[in-house]
Design a protein around this motif. Structure first.
Motif, PDB file in Angstrom:
ATOM      1  N   ASN A 120       0.826  -1.214   0.000  1.00 34.40           N
ATOM      2  CA  ASN A 120       0.000   0.000   0.000  1.00 34.40           C
ATOM      3  C   ASN A 120       0.855   1.257   0.000  1.00 34.40           C
ATOM      4  O   ASN A 120       0.585   2.221  -0.733  1.00 34.40           O
ATOM      5  CB  ASN A 120      -0.925   0.009   1.222  1.00 34.40           C
ATOM      6  N   THR A 133      -4.213  -0.890  -2.456  1.00 32.89           N
ATOM      7  CA  THR A 133      -5.218  -0.548  -1.435  1.00 32.89           C
ATOM      8  C   THR A 133      -5.748  -1.838  -0.800  1.00 32.89           C
ATOM      9  O   THR A 133      -6.951  -2.100  -0.814  1.00 32.89           O
ATOM     10  CB  THR A 133      -6.373   0.261  -2.052  1.00 32.89           C
ATOM     11  N   THR A 149      -6.845  -4.147   2.124  1.00 32.27           N
ATOM     12  CA  THR A 149      -7.415  -3.958   3.457  1.00 32.27           C
ATOM     13  C   THR A 149      -6.718  -4.851   4.477  1.00 32.27           C
ATOM     14  O   THR A 149      -6.475  -6.039   4.214  1.00 32.27           O
ATOM     15  CB  THR A 149      -8.918  -4.294   3.447  1.00 32.27           C
TER      16      THR A 149
END
Length: 225
Positions: free
Chosen positions: A44, A50, A52
């Motif tokens: 990231n 991106t 999680t």
């Protein structure tokens, strides 16, 4: 003492053995959660991903937690494949081949990769190329993650899958409760054997996965210092 324990006095020992193995499995899974989050953080921060972060769910089953890790690892695989596609799209074929040529100096590969990420992201950190090359050039994605995902799927589908990860919760009782005589004894033996088999393979694959991630993250830390 339960009637089954009087009939089969080794059952209490089997219970404790099963609980110990269960704890070993959870410790290993917990370490994999942390390692996966560490790798996701690097991707990231430096490669514009991106992904999680994930967290163990204490009141869910082993299978549900296996599925959480599998989903995160699958996303990491997808992102690394996308990195490779970006490289292939932005580079001349000769330069792209250099990224996978073991004879090419690593510093040159890193410079090539960083150039691509500067184009893709508009601005890339100084470690972007290094992280990309380390991921593409190692077996982290092609072998290590794939093996671990396969083992997690097997564990989730096994007798272990439906057990709650909370050791003192109802999950253990699902295996241990109120089944008398040989039925309980056989079920306990089957559960212990299942744990032993899966845990041995899972721990070995997890160590390779965590070691590969440490190689990436340690390089990042050295670059930052």
């Amino acid at each position: 003492m339960a009637l089954s324990d009087l009939l089969y006095p080794d059952n209490p020992k089997r219970r404790q053995e099963l609980i110990h193995l269960h704890q070993e499995l959870l410790d290993c899974m917990s370490t994999n959660f942390r390692a996966t989050n560490e790798l996701a953080g690097v991707l990231n921060e430096h490669l514009g991903c991106t992904i999680t972060h994930i967290q163990m769910r204490e009141h869910s089953t082993v299978k549900e937690n296996c599925d959480i890790i599998i989903q995160a690892m699958s996303e990491i695989q997808h992102q690394v494949q996308k990195i490779d596609s970006d490289m292939k799209e932005k580079l001349e074929p000769v330069l792209y081949q250099k990224l996978y040529d073991i004879k090419e100096p690593e510093l040159e590969k890193i410079a090539i990769a960083h150039k691509v990420f500067s184009i893709v992201l508009g601005e890339a950190t100084s470690t972007a190329g290094m992280v990309a090359i380390k991921l593409l050039g190692s077996n982290l994605i092609t072998l290590t993650v794939s093996k671990l995902v396969s083992l997690l799927a097997q564990i989730g589908a096994s007798v272990l899958g439906g057990i709650s990860i909370t050791i003192l919760g109802l999950g253990i009782e699902m295996i241990l409760h109120a089944i008398l005589g040989a039925v309980e004894r056989n079920q306990l033996l089957a559960a212990v054997r299942s744990y032993e088999k899966h845990l041995a393979e899972f721990k070995a694959a997890s160590e390779k996965y965590q070691r590969a991630i440490r190689e990436v993250t340690s390089l990042v830390r050295q670059q930052v210092q």
